[in-house]
Design an enzyme around this catalytic site. Sequence first.
Site, PDB file in Angstrom:
ATOM      1  N   SER A   7       0.845  -1.200   0.000  1.00  0.00           N
ATOM      2  CA  SER A   7       0.000   0.000   0.000  1.00  0.00           C
ATOM      3  C   SER A   7       0.875   1.242   0.000  1.00  0.00           C
ATOM      4  O   SER A   7       1.665   1.455   0.930  1.00  0.00           O
ATOM      5  CB  SER A   7      -0.891   0.021   1.244  1.00  0.00           C
ATOM      6  OG  SER A   7      -1.404   1.325   1.415  1.00  0.00           O
ATOM      7  N   HIS A  32      -1.449  -1.253  -4.041  1.00  0.00           N
ATOM      8  CA  HIS A  32      -2.705  -0.909  -3.378  1.00  0.00           C
ATOM      9  C   HIS A  32      -2.754   0.600  -3.112  1.00  0.00           C
ATOM     10  O   HIS A  32      -1.802   1.170  -2.576  1.00  0.00           O
ATOM     11  CB  HIS A  32      -2.772  -1.693  -2.068  1.00  0.00           C
ATOM     12  CG  HIS A  32      -4.045  -1.565  -1.292  1.00  0.00           C
ATOM     13  ND1 HIS A  32      -5.194  -2.262  -1.611  1.00  0.00           N
ATOM     14  CD2 HIS A  32      -4.353  -0.831  -0.198  1.00  0.00           C
ATOM     15  CE1 HIS A  32      -6.148  -1.967  -0.749  1.00  0.00           C
ATOM     16  NE2 HIS A  32      -5.672  -1.091   0.121  1.00  0.00           N
ATOM     17  N   ASP A  34      -4.884   3.661  -1.297  1.00  0.00           N
ATOM     18  CA  ASP A  34      -5.885   3.931  -0.267  1.00  0.00           C
ATOM     19  C   ASP A  34      -6.464   5.328  -0.418  1.00  0.00           C
ATOM     20  O   ASP A  34      -5.786   6.325  -0.169  1.00  0.00           O
ATOM     21  CB  ASP A  34      -5.256   3.776   1.123  1.00  0.00           C
ATOM     22  CG  ASP A  34      -5.049   2.325   1.486  1.00  0.00           C
ATOM     23  OD1 ASP A  34      -6.025   1.560   1.402  1.00  0.00           O
ATOM     24  OD2 ASP A  34      -3.913   1.948   1.835  1.00  0.00           O
ATOM     25  N   MET A  36      -9.028   8.121   0.861  1.00  0.00           N
ATOM     26  CA  MET A  36      -9.791   8.509   2.060  1.00  0.00           C
ATOM     27  C   MET A  36     -10.332   9.917   1.905  1.00  0.00           C
ATOM     28  O   MET A  36      -9.645  10.795   1.361  1.00  0.00           O
ATOM     29  CB  MET A  36      -8.888   8.459   3.290  1.00  0.00           C
ATOM     30  CG  MET A  36      -8.220   7.109   3.498  1.00  0.00           C
ATOM     31  SD  MET A  36      -7.300   7.064   5.033  1.00  0.00           S
ATOM     32  CE  MET A  36      -6.443   5.487   4.849  1.00  0.00           C
ATOM     33  N   HIS A  65      -8.692   1.131  -3.239  1.00  0.00           N
ATOM     34  CA  HIS A  65      -9.551   0.905  -2.071  1.00  0.00           C
ATOM     35  C   HIS A  65     -10.210   2.225  -1.684  1.00  0.00           C
ATOM     36  O   HIS A  65      -9.546   3.122  -1.165  1.00  0.00           O
ATOM     37  CB  HIS A  65      -8.651   0.354  -0.939  1.00  0.00           C
ATOM     38  CG  HIS A  65      -9.342   0.087   0.348  1.00  0.00           C
ATOM     39  ND1 HIS A  65      -8.648  -0.205   1.506  1.00  0.00           N
ATOM     40  CD2 HIS A  65     -10.658   0.045   0.687  1.00  0.00           C
ATOM     41  CE1 HIS A  65      -9.502  -0.405   2.488  1.00  0.00           C
ATOM     42  NE2 HIS A  65     -10.725  -0.246   2.025  1.00  0.00           N
ATOM     43  N   MET A  67     -12.195   4.369   0.581  1.00  0.00           N
ATOM     44  CA  MET A  67     -12.753   4.560   1.926  1.00  0.00           C
ATOM     45  C   MET A  67     -13.436   5.920   1.921  1.00  0.00           C
ATOM     46  O   MET A  67     -12.991   6.885   2.552  1.00  0.00           O
ATOM     47  CB  MET A  67     -11.614   4.486   2.959  1.00  0.00           C
ATOM     48  CG  MET A  67     -11.122   3.063   3.176  1.00  0.00           C
ATOM     49  SD  MET A  67      -9.510   2.971   3.940  1.00  0.00           S
ATOM     50  CE  MET A  67      -8.475   3.165   2.495  1.00  0.00           C
ATOM     51  N   MET A 136     -11.026  -5.910   6.472  1.00  0.00           N
ATOM     52  CA  MET A 136     -10.188  -4.928   7.174  1.00  0.00           C
ATOM     53  C   MET A 136      -9.743  -5.545   8.499  1.00  0.00           C
ATOM     54  O   MET A 136     -10.587  -5.965   9.301  1.00  0.00           O
ATOM     55  CB  MET A 136     -10.968  -3.631   7.461  1.00  0.00           C
ATOM     56  CG  MET A 136     -11.202  -2.710   6.290  1.00  0.00           C
ATOM     57  SD  MET A 136      -9.725  -2.124   5.406  1.00  0.00           S
ATOM     58  CE  MET A 136      -8.690  -1.452   6.711  1.00  0.00           C
ATOM     59  N   GLY A 141      -8.524   4.017   7.998  1.00  0.00           N
ATOM     60  CA  GLY A 141      -8.259   5.435   8.213  1.00  0.00           C
ATOM     61  C   GLY A 141      -6.786   5.759   8.352  1.00  0.00           C
ATOM     62  O   GLY A 141      -6.360   6.844   7.974  1.00  0.00           O
ATOM     63  N   ASP A 174      -6.305  -6.459   4.942  1.00  0.00           N
ATOM     64  CA  ASP A 174      -5.725  -5.114   4.919  1.00  0.00           C
ATOM     65  C   ASP A 174      -5.604  -4.536   6.324  1.00  0.00           C
ATOM     66  O   ASP A 174      -6.609  -4.320   6.997  1.00  0.00           O
ATOM     67  CB  ASP A 174      -6.639  -4.223   4.052  1.00  0.00           C
ATOM     68  CG  ASP A 174      -6.013  -2.868   3.745  1.00  0.00           C
ATOM     69  OD1 ASP A 174      -4.875  -2.625   4.166  1.00  0.00           O
ATOM     70  OD2 ASP A 174      -6.699  -2.063   3.069  1.00  0.00           O
ATOM     71  N   GLY A 196       1.357  -1.821   4.217  1.00  0.00           N
ATOM     72  CA  GLY A 196       1.884  -0.469   4.013  1.00  0.00           C
ATOM     73  C   GLY A 196       3.156  -0.232   4.790  1.00  0.00           C
ATOM     74  O   GLY A 196       4.266  -0.317   4.253  1.00  0.00           O
ATOM     75  N   SER A 197       3.019   0.037   6.107  1.00  0.00           N
ATOM     76  CA  SER A 197       4.186   0.476   6.873  1.00  0.00           C
ATOM     77  C   SER A 197       5.272  -0.579   7.016  1.00  0.00           C
ATOM     78  O   SER A 197       6.445  -0.221   7.053  1.00  0.00           O
ATOM     79  CB  SER A 197       3.761   1.015   8.240  1.00  0.00           C
ATOM     80  OG  SER A 197       2.592   0.446   8.673  1.00  0.00           O
TER      81      SER A 197
END
Length: 219
Positions: A7, A32, A34, A36, A65, A67, A136, A141, A174, A196-197
Amino acid sequence: MALLAPSILAANFSNLAQQIRLVEMAGADWIHCDIMDGHFVPNLTFGPLIVKAARSSTKLPLDVHLMITNPDNYLEDFAKAGANSIIVHQEAVVHLNRTITRIKELGVKAGVAINPSTPVDVLKEIAESADQILIMSVNPGFGGQKFIQGSIRKIKEAVQLRKALNANFLIEVDGGIDNVTSKPVLEAGCDVFISGSSIFRADNITAAATELLNIIKNR
Ligand code: DX5
Ligand code: ZN
């Protein structure tokens, strides 16, 4: 075989193309994205412009994705920007069947995501038409949150649902995926690992992606 979808939420956007190249070199399968809106989730990220920038940086499939509330208003924009799959949240859509049909009409794979507090059961009527179901494993978020253990049971339930319906959607997980949490997630039957991280915040991005790939390709 399971797939890895890094991500870019956790990436360094000042050089997005280079960041994508680093995970591509490791053998990542999808990218991916994200999205938001500050309404559906308490955070803002980016829109079709950045998806388009990612599109011009890689040939890998882009997994988008959403959100956001009212995702129907933006499906075409994300399809045009180069999304290969678009995932909407069950909690954000009233007429899910219509939304999925629309995504497919745009020539894009359609996915449905559910929050940690949403049971897998709600997908029963829609699962057959979905290409992807996203569980999820953190509250959506933010990146860098702790994996919610109850998600393991939900992954197993999604596997059961697919079997019961004789469907063939991919199961994505995710949030909070790292070298430790990916193991029980793999055992439970996840097909697409979004991370992601643990990848983009590592000192060596390519090495971190490689390490995760070694775990998930080892079923
Ligand atoms: C969270 C996003 C995730 C996020 C995962 O709302 O949907 O895709 O980037 O990030 P990590 O791997 O840091 O939990
Ligand atoms: Zn995501």
